[in-house]
Design a protein around this motif. Sequence first.
Motif, short mmCIF file in Angstrom:
data_model
loop_
_atom_site.label_atom_id
_atom_site.label_comp_id
_atom_site.label_asym_id
_atom_site.label_seq_id
_atom_site.Cartn_x
_atom_site.Cartn_y
_atom_site.Cartn_z
N SER A 1 38.76 38.26 46.55
CA SER A 1 40.12 38.27 45.97
C SER A 1 40.12 38.29 44.44
O SER A 1 41.18 38.19 43.82
CB SER A 1 40.90 37.05 46.47
OG SER A 1 40.23 35.85 46.10
N TYR A 2 38.97 38.47 43.83
CA TYR A 2 38.85 38.48 42.36
C TYR A 2 39.80 39.51 41.74
O TYR A 2 39.91 40.64 42.20
CB TYR A 2 37.42 38.82 41.96
CG TYR A 2 37.20 38.92 40.47
CD1 TYR A 2 37.05 37.78 39.70
CD2 TYR A 2 37.17 40.16 39.84
CE1 TYR A 2 36.87 37.86 38.33
CE2 TYR A 2 36.99 40.26 38.46
CZ TYR A 2 36.84 39.10 37.72
OH TYR A 2 36.66 39.20 36.36
N ARG A 3 40.49 39.08 40.66
CA ARG A 3 41.44 39.96 39.99
C ARG A 3 40.85 40.46 38.68
O ARG A 3 40.46 39.68 37.82
CB ARG A 3 42.73 39.18 39.70
CG ARG A 3 43.88 40.02 39.19
CD ARG A 3 45.05 39.15 38.74
NE ARG A 3 45.64 38.39 39.81
CZ ARG A 3 46.67 38.81 40.57
NH1 ARG A 3 47.21 39.98 40.34
NH2 ARG A 3 47.15 38.03 41.52
N ASN B 1 36.37 34.04 46.16
CA ASN B 1 37.05 34.29 44.88
C ASN B 1 36.34 35.35 44.05
O ASN B 1 36.96 36.01 43.23
CB ASN B 1 37.13 32.99 44.06
CG ASN B 1 38.02 31.97 44.73
OD1 ASN B 1 38.95 32.34 45.46
ND2 ASN B 1 37.75 30.70 44.52
N THR B 2 35.04 35.44 44.24
CA THR B 2 34.23 36.38 43.45
C THR B 2 33.14 36.98 44.32
O THR B 2 32.82 36.46 45.40
CB THR B 2 33.54 35.67 42.27
OG1 THR B 2 32.63 34.68 42.82
CG2 THR B 2 34.53 34.98 41.34
N GLN C 1 46.28 30.52 52.41
CA GLN C 1 46.50 29.19 51.82
C GLN C 1 47.21 28.23 52.76
O GLN C 1 47.25 27.03 52.50
CB GLN C 1 47.29 29.32 50.52
CG GLN C 1 46.39 29.65 49.33
CD GLN C 1 47.15 29.92 48.07
OE1 GLN C 1 48.37 30.04 48.08
NE2 GLN C 1 46.43 30.02 46.97
N VAL D 1 46.11 36.24 50.33
CA VAL D 1 45.75 34.94 49.75
C VAL D 1 46.79 33.89 50.16
O VAL D 1 46.43 32.79 50.61
CB VAL D 1 45.64 35.03 48.22
CG1 VAL D 1 45.57 33.64 47.58
CG2 VAL D 1 44.43 35.86 47.81
N ARG E 1 40.39 42.90 46.68
CA ARG E 1 41.54 43.20 45.84
C ARG E 1 41.17 44.41 45.01
O ARG E 1 40.07 44.48 44.44
CB ARG E 1 41.83 42.00 44.92
CG ARG E 1 43.07 42.17 44.06
CD ARG E 1 43.19 41.07 43.02
NE ARG E 1 43.50 39.77 43.58
CZ ARG E 1 44.74 39.32 43.84
NH1 ARG E 1 45.77 40.09 43.56
NH2 ARG E 1 44.93 38.13 44.36
N GLU F 1 37.89 34.33 52.77
CA GLU F 1 38.11 34.72 51.37
C GLU F 1 37.00 34.20 50.47
O GLU F 1 36.54 33.06 50.61
CB GLU F 1 39.46 34.15 50.90
CG GLU F 1 39.79 34.52 49.45
CD GLU F 1 41.03 33.83 48.90
OE1 GLU F 1 41.72 33.13 49.68
OE2 GLU F 1 41.30 33.97 47.70
#
Lengths: 466, 466
Positions: free
Chosen positions: B159-161, B138-139, B238, B234, B196, B136
């Motif tokens: 996984s950026y939203r 995040n950006t 974790q 995600v 995502r 993963e």
Amino acid sequence: MLNCYKLKSLSLLLAASVSFPIYAALPESQVETLDMLKTQALNDDTAYQIIESLTTEVGARMVGTEGEARSVEWAMQKMKSLGFDKVWKEESEVTLWSRGSLKLEIAAPFPHPVVGLTLGGSVGTNGETLTAEVVEFNTLEALKAAKKGSLEGKIAFVSYRMERHEDGHGYGEAVGARVAGASIAADKGAVAFLLRSVGTDTNRFAHTGVMHYEENVKKIPAIALSNPDADLLVNSLQRGKPVTFSINSTASGPTNETVTIANVIGEVTGSEQPQEVVTLGAHLDSWDVGTGAIDDGIGIGITLAAGHYIAQLPQAPKRSVRVILFAAEEIGLAGAKDYVVKHKEEMDQHVMGAEWDFGNGNIYSMEPGVGPEALASIRDFADYLAPMGIAYSSKNSAKGQSDMSALGNEGQPAVNFDPDGSDYFDYHHTKNDTLDKVNQAALKNNTAVYTAFAYYAADSNVNFRK
Amino acid sequence: MLNCYKLKSLSLLLAASVSFPIYAALPESQVETLDMLKTQALNDDTAYQIIESLTTEVGARMVGTEGEARSVEWAMQKMKSLGFDKVWKEESEVTLWSRGSLKLEIAAPFPHPVVGLTLGGSVGTNGETLTAEVVEFNTLEALKAAKKGSLEGKIAFVSYRMERHEDGHGYGEAVGARVAGASIAADKGAVAFLLRSVGTDTNRFAHTGVMHYEENVKKIPAIALSNPDADLLVNSLQRGKPVTFSINSTASGPTNETVTIANVIGEVTGSEQPQEVVTLGAHLDSWDVGTGAIDDGIGIGITLAAGHYIAQLPQAPKRSVRVILFAAEEIGLAGAKDYVVKHKEEMDQHVMGAEWDFGNGNIYSMEPGVGPEALASIRDFADYLAPMGIAYSSKNSAKGQSDMSALGNEGQPAVNFDPDGSDYFDYHHTKNDTLDKVNQAALKNNTAVYTAFAYYAADSNVNFRK
């Protein structure tokens, strides 16, 4: 009752939170514990973490699937880790149904792929494509009024749109078509049955749910369309030309094959009358399309968290608290019906019960279903909850919701707690039943109520039975 | 200019509606017609009926599909029936891509089916199942920072939203991963790329959209997950144990096969300088998952209705109004680029343009991109629109939105109208892009603005060019 360490923790918790008035009507020592439990439930996220664990480590758990089998093991382990004194499962058998694949199309005059779901229990088309003209009915009543034979070779389509209401009563007005529509249509000669999904959202996915066939009527495929696809079919029909529709499904339909289901039960043993049980219920199975976070992960989270908080008390309440995670609710309360059979001899020891199977909203009302000598005590408990915005309904006709109604029908007293169900049927039986939809603030509030309820009823000497 | 019958109709319309102040700054006769057009657009549902017709009679119209071919015929017929003087199409060729099938699963440690969509242009797995461990980020920036070779044999997951904003700028911050992520991941050794979905909703369906491969980098599958499924992945990660993911896709990837696309163009011929054209643009193609009601059915409805209202005037404006329904916007403005090539010789006769390709909200701002001698007139027109809640942005840097930017880059002056895009990325490129999502009140408002704009620019002598 509480040791010094616990009391210190409690006073810190109370100081950090809202304080609750002491009600003279309930015993002072009970109110002290109720306040402590309520504060605890309002200030941690045990229920949410249970739902997170269930949806991540198990996910969808439809009867007959590998996910359902995993959910039984998950529930046993979770109950043990949460401190329940006894944990066990009770198995039985139900008929297996499998969804198979589904391909839907408006075939003519304007072809479109269509999003829908085969209803639970429906036959398919054996993998062959069935194409026929669609006849629309605005309501199930209109379909019922159609003449016998008038739908020969046609597909019946009920386009009725479910209404949104706080108490969810629009579901009752809409679900009849889902359950009974196929046999009514088949009786008029129809070769398949379509309906607008029983749901209040406008998302392009359908709502599944169980249907039933009448005996001695031909079994035809029963399929729910998404709301936008139902609109598309209505708009296509409004052009006044014949609209044909194609269905290709490999759903298994009712079979003779059975599958094992299991109620999973955890108990916190009472300290004085352990044979008397207060039950909290939820259902462990879900439909296959979402991860069952709302239906009924929330019920599982609330009832397991309530049992956990009570199990952590230095002194157990007088009666036992039994959390029952029922199997196979979605296909007609099969687990609850089995429970009633297996526990027939001790049903008169079931002194009180409540279920959670209605989603995300804050509880705004409670109604008991108890004997006359218990009403004063119940009223005192209702007064205790009133500051949480919970009104008291004095009809005293509650029998327990969802699974718990099976126990209520066998004489178990009950309280029905009514949450705001305005958005419940947006998610119900859809792909959108996922963890992110859980309202964490309401979950804490409702867990506090159920924890308080279970402790109140279990630590009482009141005879709630009628 | 207006005959008596028309004037009578007009006065009835005006009496039945709000009245608009007369602006001295625009010629009085023009204001009279603008008021009439605006009132007409605010009081009927032509634009909505166009979208209803498109979504019901055609539906999804992805490049290379039968729906797209039908949409071209639909558009030609619709323009003729709406009273355009000239209607034609301009064909060109693009590379064919087909979505094929897609099956996704979190394989271990907790298996789940996963909802996603192959991104437009992506290769598949040739129908074989690719299973690998997920890493993963995040950006996109974090993915870019990964060391070369560090993703050997792995699946990269961003996984950026995306954030929700009125002007939709969250899209710009998120879409880079969709377009470029696969090649960046492949360059580090990844065997597939997940992200995502670029969207603001929480529905369990993914957002498609186009992606591109860098040359000389291995082409790996690029797939968008629904927001709830991205959450699930995600949450699975974790737990700190390796998470493996399976992909089986029959997407065609870039091929050498081409397919014919067509811009469809309708014109209301000008009465004095017909060679000078004011363009209104929208795009005719859509993605395959919804019915393209929002993207860009709304643009088609607005621009065709505007052309229709102007075509019905007893006297055409001085310049021609040309509505261009561009082909293949979704795969990179292919139709607009072809238009620019085909109309290179007459590009200096394109005196003004505007596109609608941003959904459902009321217009709250307008910004021109014109020569200095036109600014005073544009400002007068902005004053005319101000009572509709439209602010004037004086940056004067507009080049036209979406397709129209291709014409803007070739010197066509433009006005950009900015609608509230807060909910646009809830529906964008999803199954939920359906007719019921159209905001009919905003549609009337925005149709009134575009109709007024087209008439204002076409009935003007102002030189808008820089």
